[in-house]
Design an enzyme around this catalytic site. Structure first.
Site, mmCIF file in Angstrom:
data_model
loop_
_atom_site.group_PDB
_atom_site.id
_atom_site.type_symbol
_atom_site.label_atom_id
_atom_site.label_comp_id
_atom_site.label_asym_id
_atom_site.label_seq_id
_atom_site.Cartn_x
_atom_site.Cartn_y
_atom_site.Cartn_z
ATOM 1 N N LEU A 188 35.260 45.594 -60.375
ATOM 2 C CA LEU A 188 34.267 46.163 -59.456
ATOM 3 C C LEU A 188 34.729 47.479 -58.853
ATOM 4 O O LEU A 188 33.910 48.287 -58.418
ATOM 5 C CB LEU A 188 33.970 45.167 -58.334
ATOM 6 C CG LEU A 188 33.308 43.847 -58.751
ATOM 7 C CD1 LEU A 188 33.087 42.969 -57.541
ATOM 8 C CD2 LEU A 188 31.995 44.105 -59.459
ATOM 9 N N GLU B 180 26.588 13.666 -48.855
ATOM 10 C CA GLU B 180 27.543 13.808 -49.950
ATOM 11 C C GLU B 180 28.712 12.855 -49.756
ATOM 12 O O GLU B 180 29.194 12.679 -48.628
ATOM 13 C CB GLU B 180 28.072 15.239 -50.018
ATOM 14 C CG GLU B 180 27.009 16.300 -50.248
ATOM 15 C CD GLU B 180 27.593 17.696 -50.201
ATOM 16 O OE1 GLU B 180 27.951 18.216 -51.272
ATOM 17 O OE2 GLU B 180 27.697 18.254 -49.096
ATOM 18 N N LYS C 37 13.968 21.342 -57.573
ATOM 19 C CA LYS C 37 14.047 19.936 -57.959
ATOM 20 C C LYS C 37 12.650 19.351 -58.203
ATOM 21 O O LYS C 37 11.684 19.667 -57.501
ATOM 22 C CB LYS C 37 14.792 19.130 -56.888
ATOM 23 C CG LYS C 37 16.298 19.428 -56.861
ATOM 24 C CD LYS C 37 17.010 18.573 -55.831
ATOM 25 C CE LYS C 37 18.511 18.803 -55.874
ATOM 26 N NZ LYS C 37 19.131 18.261 -57.087
ATOM 27 N N HIS D 206 18.636 26.000 -54.816
ATOM 28 C CA HIS D 206 18.340 25.133 -55.956
ATOM 29 C C HIS D 206 17.554 23.886 -55.557
ATOM 30 O O HIS D 206 16.905 23.279 -56.421
ATOM 31 C CB HIS D 206 19.630 24.747 -56.692
ATOM 32 C CG HIS D 206 20.523 23.811 -55.959
ATOM 33 N ND1 HIS D 206 21.447 24.222 -55.028
ATOM 34 C CD2 HIS D 206 20.641 22.455 -56.025
ATOM 35 C CE1 HIS D 206 22.093 23.189 -54.559
ATOM 36 N NE2 HIS D 206 21.624 22.096 -55.137
ATOM 37 N N HIS E 149 19.122 24.875 -47.194
ATOM 38 C CA HIS E 149 18.511 23.738 -47.887
ATOM 39 C C HIS E 149 17.595 22.906 -46.985
ATOM 40 O O HIS E 149 16.441 22.640 -47.317
ATOM 41 C CB HIS E 149 19.597 22.810 -48.450
ATOM 42 C CG HIS E 149 20.462 23.444 -49.484
ATOM 43 N ND1 HIS E 149 20.012 24.408 -50.364
ATOM 44 C CD2 HIS E 149 21.769 23.246 -49.795
ATOM 45 C CE1 HIS E 149 21.001 24.771 -51.168
ATOM 46 N NE2 HIS E 149 22.073 24.093 -50.838
#
EC number: 1.1.1.49
Length: 485
Positions: free
Chosen positions: A91, A212, A178, A174, A236
């Site tokens: 970079l 989790e 779903k 993400h 989320h």
């Protein structure tokens, strides 16, 4: 289903964990299903001293384990690898971006730049792309976290916005890709059955949980400077909340959907710092046992400060100040090292006002909708029915929509759907800048209060978090779903 969307997909962080576990497996699945234009190319970019053959060997070793349960089709895998090129890029060297531009010069179609890197690299990469003219006819995908707070988020968005127009920027979450989240939209806006009930008159409370079993794994350095509120709630959980609570959009085009989500985020009742202890619980896991295995305390994880005050658990009571939802509590919860891995939305409908059938029909939760996002993606509607036999005895029964049983087609993974949306230029499932700003503005008072207060409440790994999270719901005569069961 073959598409006519030609593309060149440039993956920054091409040797990283996210690329190996999620992005390349998702692109492979789309390739195997015939969803990618045959001439589309993938260029992986990283600092590693590799030639193309060495990189493909790396992909063979690290990606195959993360494809779907159906396994690898060796012919499809070989043709997928033919799409992939590799460019070593530093970079700090402008000439390396010239090398990238030259590698792309003969490749037609839309350019997609996926930044699977740390957020500190977003702006340098975007500026370097612009310096060699690669920001034209391009889309840029930004992974979370996008900043540390509202100020840093705005700084990144301002800098990226100088180079790419808002319609070129895909901020990925993400969870929005779903299948059950998509089906939530279908259930609400494609059926007359639920919409009359989807309001304060008939909904007692709503729970959204992302739990989790895993700890911070090898991300201790990152996580200890982030915490659960930034890592999970700001993006989320608030995105799922906005999907659950949004008004019917005019259409399913990108701005119609995102306009309605934004209205929900702006209607969130601001949290008074003086009330945070009543509506927000933070915890940190201590040593415990998960499925028979002893796990260490968060403070002893590699990369974590021994006196860390970073939260690994958050539970919140949230209110939406609008006509549809006024007075309905939304309970949000997320944590690491909890008793199970589960992500779900629970809509608890109100009990009937009077019943001649006994008290069981009057209890809260007799009617509820449970939308399971992981690990098994299902939608389950609970109601009461008479038990067989003598007398009018009621029992809870449920109607199931188990996608893998009802639909013969395999489910599309979230990243696969979202990457295809980027290639096709569909923005509805990506976060717009004003959504992100509204979420940060709501979260910041909690962040500031916690930064000035003491340590999180302890909870043993393998449990469902601090007892205070259950006490918060008890004040509203309800409990978390697993406590009732």
């Amino acid at each position: 289903m073959q598409t006519d969307s030609n593309f060149t997909f440039v993956l920054f962080g091409g040797t990283g964990d996210l690329s190996m576990r999620k992005i390349l497996p998702a692109l492979y699945e789309a390739h195997r299903a015939g969803m990618l234009e045959a001439s589309g190319k993938i260029i992986a970019v990283a600092r590693h001293e590799e030639d193309r053959g060495g990189y493909l060997q790396w992909v063979n070793e690290h990606v195959k384990a993360h494809v779907s349960k159906s396994g690898i089709d060796e012919n499809a895998w070989s043709s997928f690898l033919e799409r992939i090129e590799y460019v070593k890029l530093d970079l700090g060297k402008a000439e390396d971006f010239v090398k990238l531009r030259d590698a792309m010069q003969e490749l037609p179609g839309t350019r997609v730049f996926y930044l699977a890197t740390g957020p500190s690299l977003f702006v340098p990469i975007c500026r370097a792309l612009a310096s060699v003219g690669l920001n034209e006819n391009a889309r840029i995908v930004l992974e979370k976290p996008l900043g540390y707070d509202l100020r840093s988020s705005n700084a990144i968005n301002d800098a990226v916005g100088e180079i790419f127009a808002e319609g070129q920027i895909y901020r990925i979450d993400h969870y929005l890709g779903k299948e059950p989240v998509q089906n939530l939209l279908a259930l609400r806006f494609g059926n007359a059955l639920f919409e009359p009930l989807w309001r304060r008159e008939w909904v007692e409370s709503i729970q959204i949980t992302i739990a989790e079993e895993l700890g911070v794994e090898a991300r201790g350095d990152f996580y200890d400077n982030t915490g659960a509120l930034r890592d999970m709630v700001q993006n989320h959980l608030l995105q799922l909340l906005s999907i659950v609570a949004m008004e019917p959009p005019h259409s399913m085009d990108s701005d119609s959907v995102r306009d309605e989500k934004l209205r929900v985020l702006r209607a969130l009742k601001p949290i008074d710092p003086r009330d945070i202890s009543k509506v927000a619980v933070r915890g940190q896991y201590h040593a415990g046992v998960i499925r028979g295995t002893s796990v260490p305390a968060y403070a002893t994880e590699p990369g974590v400060k021994t006196d860390s005050a970073t939260e690994t658990f958050v539970a919140l009571k949230v209110e939406i100040e609008n006509w549809r939802w006024a007075g309905v509590p939304f309970f949000l919860r997320t944590g690491k090292r909890l008793a199970d891995r589960v992500a779900e939305i629970v809509v608890n409908f109100r009990a009937v006002p009077h019943s001649a059938l006994g008290s069981s029909s009057l209890r809260p939760g007799a009617n509820r909708l449970v939308i399971r996002l992981q690990p098994n993606e299902t939608i389950r509607l609970y109601c009461l029915a008479k038990k067989p036999g003598e007398g009018m005895n009621l029992s809870s029964v449920h109607l199931d929509l188990a996608f893998d049983q009802f639909f013969k087609e395999g489910q599309m993974e979230a990243y696969q759907r979202l990457l295809l949306d980027v290639i096709h230029g569909r923005l509805a499932l990506f976060v717009r800048r004003d959504e992100q700003e509204a979420a940060w503005k709501w979260v910041e008072p909690i962040l500031n209060e916690w930064a000035a207060s003491g340590k999180p409440k302890p909870y043993a790994a393998g449990t469902w978090g601090p007892a205070a999270a259950s006490a918060m719901l008890a004040q509203h005569d309800t409990c978390w779903l697993e406590e009732e069961n």
